[in-house]
Scaffold this motif. Structure first.
Motif, PDB file in Angstrom:
ATOM      1  N   ALA A  47      -0.540   6.064  -9.840  1.00 45.17           N
ATOM      2  CA  ALA A  47      -0.125   5.232  -8.834  1.00 45.17           C
ATOM      3  C   ALA A  47      -1.449   4.781  -8.088  1.00 45.17           C
ATOM      4  O   ALA A  47      -2.096   5.479  -7.445  1.00 45.17           O
ATOM      5  N   HIS A  48      -1.452   3.444  -7.924  1.00 47.63           N
ATOM      6  CA  HIS A  48      -2.515   3.056  -7.184  1.00 47.63           C
ATOM      7  C   HIS A  48      -1.588   1.968  -6.092  1.00 47.63           C
ATOM      8  O   HIS A  48      -0.694   1.096  -6.296  1.00 47.63           O
ATOM      9  N   LEU A  49      -2.012   2.217  -4.831  1.00 44.47           N
ATOM     10  CA  LEU A  49      -1.673   1.398  -3.503  1.00 44.47           C
ATOM     11  C   LEU A  49      -2.181   0.036  -3.498  1.00 44.47           C
ATOM     12  O   LEU A  49      -3.667  -0.360  -3.340  1.00 44.47           O
ATOM     13  N   VAL A  50      -1.414  -0.970  -3.749  1.00 45.66           N
ATOM     14  CA  VAL A  50      -2.004  -2.415  -3.796  1.00 45.66           C
ATOM     15  C   VAL A  50      -1.198  -3.377  -2.954  1.00 45.66           C
ATOM     16  O   VAL A  50      -0.227  -2.908  -2.541  1.00 45.66           O
ATOM     17  N   GLN A  51      -1.658  -4.593  -2.713  1.00 41.46           N
ATOM     18  CA  GLN A  51      -0.963  -5.408  -2.008  1.00 41.46           C
ATOM     19  C   GLN A  51      -0.490  -6.500  -3.066  1.00 41.46           C
ATOM     20  O   GLN A  51      -1.562  -7.202  -3.939  1.00 41.46           O
ATOM     21  N   ILE A  52       0.451  -7.304  -2.944  1.00 41.71           N
ATOM     22  CA  ILE A  52       0.870  -8.291  -3.877  1.00 41.71           C
ATOM     23  C   ILE A  52       0.584  -9.454  -2.958  1.00 41.71           C
ATOM     24  O   ILE A  52       1.098  -9.864  -1.832  1.00 41.71           O
ATOM     25  N   GLY A  57      -2.991 -16.204  -1.285  1.00 37.40           N
ATOM     26  CA  GLY A  57      -3.740 -15.179  -1.163  1.00 37.40           C
ATOM     27  C   GLY A  57      -3.205 -14.408   0.109  1.00 37.40           C
ATOM     28  O   GLY A  57      -3.864 -13.530   0.435  1.00 37.40           O
ATOM     29  N   GLY A  58      -2.177 -14.800   0.797  1.00 38.27           N
ATOM     30  CA  GLY A  58      -1.316 -14.098   1.856  1.00 38.27           C
ATOM     31  C   GLY A  58      -0.738 -12.812   1.243  1.00 38.27           C
ATOM     32  O   GLY A  58      -0.402 -12.723   0.025  1.00 38.27           O
TER      33      GLY A  58
END
Ligand SMILES: Nc1nc2c(c(=O)[nH]1)N(C=O)[C@@H](CNc1ccc(C(=O)N[C@@H](CCC(=O)O)C(=O)O)cc1)CN2
Ligand SMILES: Nc1nc2c(ncn2[C@@H]2O[C@H](COP(=O)(O)OP(=O)(O)OP(=O)(O)O)[C@@H](O)[C@H]2O)c(=O)[nH]1
Length: 447
Positions: A47-52, A57-58
């Motif tokens: 599991a990798h913590l990411v931002q969608i 690009g917000g």
């Protein structure tokens, strides 16, 4: 078809802690790199913590991404899961993001279909996935898990393995028309076919249980006005956590309650229409009850046990007599002497709870007459399997008879091929290669 990349929301839509968007296909990872800033060293099954990110690009959502590198994934392809916040809007926006970055919206069942097409599971296992999700009782759940584990598929494949040498043998005689099948060989082949036939019949015998576990035993509560049917219904609903499943009717929506008794799902059929005083409605109600009775697996007939046995009793079709449980309700008011001779009648009280255990046991006993319960026989085939196993059995019976009549090997082989095909249908397999292999490798024709 399989070279595109599909995406879907895999969790139910509604406010929840977490939602999962799942992506499968060759472009999964590439698409992921467009919707999120991925760590340089993205590792499979971690599991990798990411931002969608949205198109500008917000930030859209912040959550866990897991990469399953094909073929070591559910579908057998590259899979990405994004576990985000479980809001309706945020989840839909995240899905849209995947769709605008290279994935296409998955059709219903398409992930599991891909798992099947990629050889991750056979058809019976794919079916079991939905059985498991739909399971409404512990026995249904157990049967679904057995099937998901592959019991039915393995049994069908093992039956094929038994028949393939028979076919190989018969095929060999096609090439040597001057040779007859010796009586000894004939007996041997028949024995093998009989063995498979027996296995098919054993499986077919589980289909009634399969239907009950999958759809619930259709249970009709009947009785004259005021005997306590509604009260009994409430007692039943209190047995074990009721699952209310709204089923779309064509004319009107009926709510059928599913309860479980000793792990068996019961679908309580609503016969409320009967009480309506309006003539037309009543007639419809009675017809409906008659129809329900024809299809019932179980009839719980309620009488007021404190009164004499004069009241009108239910006229049951003969097939249903053994499936009826007679409840002498209101036993707290005393049971009238008229009922003394009623075999198997259960003194019951909705007020005190007397008879509850006896009723549960009686229900289990009636349902067990439909076939072996999943407790001692976890295999419970569905209607599709049943049709295929029946076809297999028919073809084997025909092959056996043809063999006994000394018919041409071509004809016998044809029947056996069809039996094999029927078993192949169960697991979703068309495989002539393997049969040819057996013929040419293990059976030495040049002798
Ligand atoms: N998060 C999540 N939970 C889920 C699923 C899923 O897809 N994702 N499942 C989806 O319905 C079910 C679990 N089924 C799964 C079956 C196989 C594999 C899988 O990765 N199989 C690989 C590796 C096997 C292994 O490591 O032992 C493989 O078969 O090669 C994953 C989920 C229920 N829970
Ligand atoms: N003493 C006693 N009264 C009961 C028992 N079960 C139900 N009753 C009463 O009998 C009456 C009828 O109960 P219902 O459950 O409405 O009966 P029903 O068969 O659904 O009646 P209809 O809706 O008219 O068909 C109510 O007053 C209940 O309280 C019982 O076990 N003992």
């Amino acid at each position: 078809m399989l070279n595109d990349t599909i995406a879907a929301i895999s969790t139910a839509l509604g406010e929840a802690a977490i939602s999962v968007v799942r992506i499968s296909g060759p472009q999964a990872l590439q698409t992921a790199s467009r919707v999120a800033r991925l760590p340089a060293n993205i590792r499979p099954r971690q599991a990798h913590l990411v931002q969608i990110l949205d198109a500008e690009g917000g930030a859209l959502d912040h959550g866990l991404m897991i990469y399953f590198k094909g073929p070591a994934s559910y579908t057998g392809e590259d899979v990405i899961e994004f576990h985000g916040h479980g809001g309706v809007l945020v989840t839909q926006r995240v899905l849209e993001r995947w769709l605008s970055c290279g994935a296409r919206a998955a059709e219903p069942g398409e992930f599991t279909q891909r798992a099947f097409l990629n050889g991750k599971m056979d058809l019976t296992q794919a079916e079991a996935v939905m059985d498991l999700i739909h399971a409404q009782s512990t026995l249904a759940l157990r049967a679904a898990n057995e099937q998901l584990g592959g019991v039915i598929g393995r049994e069908a494949a093992a039956m094929q393995q038994e028949i393939i040498p028979v076919l190989a043998h018969i095929e060999a005689y096609i090439d040597f028309p001057e040779e007859d099948i010796s009586p000894e060989t004939g007996e041997n082949l028949k024995r093998r076919m009989d063995g498979v036939l027996g296995r098919a019949q054993k499986l077919i015998a589980t289909s009634e249980q399969g239907r009950i576990l999958r759809h619930g035993a259709r249970t009709v509560i009947s009785g004259s006005p005021n005997v306590g049917k509604s009260s009994l219904l409430n007692v039943l609903l209190g047995f074990e956590r009721a699952i209310v499943s709204p089923t779309a009717g064509t004319t009107r929506d009926t709510i059928e309650e599913v309860i479980q008794v000793h792990g068996i799902p019961l679908r309580l059929v609503d016969t409320a229409g009967l009480r309506d005083s309006d003539d037309d409605v009543e007639r419809v109600g009675i017809q409906r009850t008659e129809r329900e009775l024809e299809r019932a697996d179980l009839v719980i007939e309620v009488v007021d046990g404190s009164l004499g046995a004069s009241a009108a009793r239910l006229q049951l079709p003969p097939a249903l007599v053994s499936r009826r449980i007679l409840i002498l309700n209101k036993s707290d008011l005393g049971i009238h002497a008229d009922w003394a001779g009623e075999q198997g009648a259960i003194p019951f009280s909705c007020l005190t709870g007397e008879g509850t255990e006896a009723l549960r046991d009686a229900i289990r006993a009636v349902i067990a007459t439909a076939g072996p319960l999943a407790t001692d026989h976890p295999i419970a085939i569905n209607a599709r399997h049943k049709a295929a196993f029946e076809r297999c059995a028919e073809r084997l019976v025909a092959a056996r008879a043809a063999l006994a009549r000394n018919e041409a090997p071509e004809f016998i082989a044809l029947e056996i091929r069809e039996a094999l095909q029927a078993l192949g249908d169960v697991i979703g397999q068309v495989d002539v290669e393997r049969i040819l292999d057996v013929i040419f490798s293990t059976f030495c024709i040049g002798k």
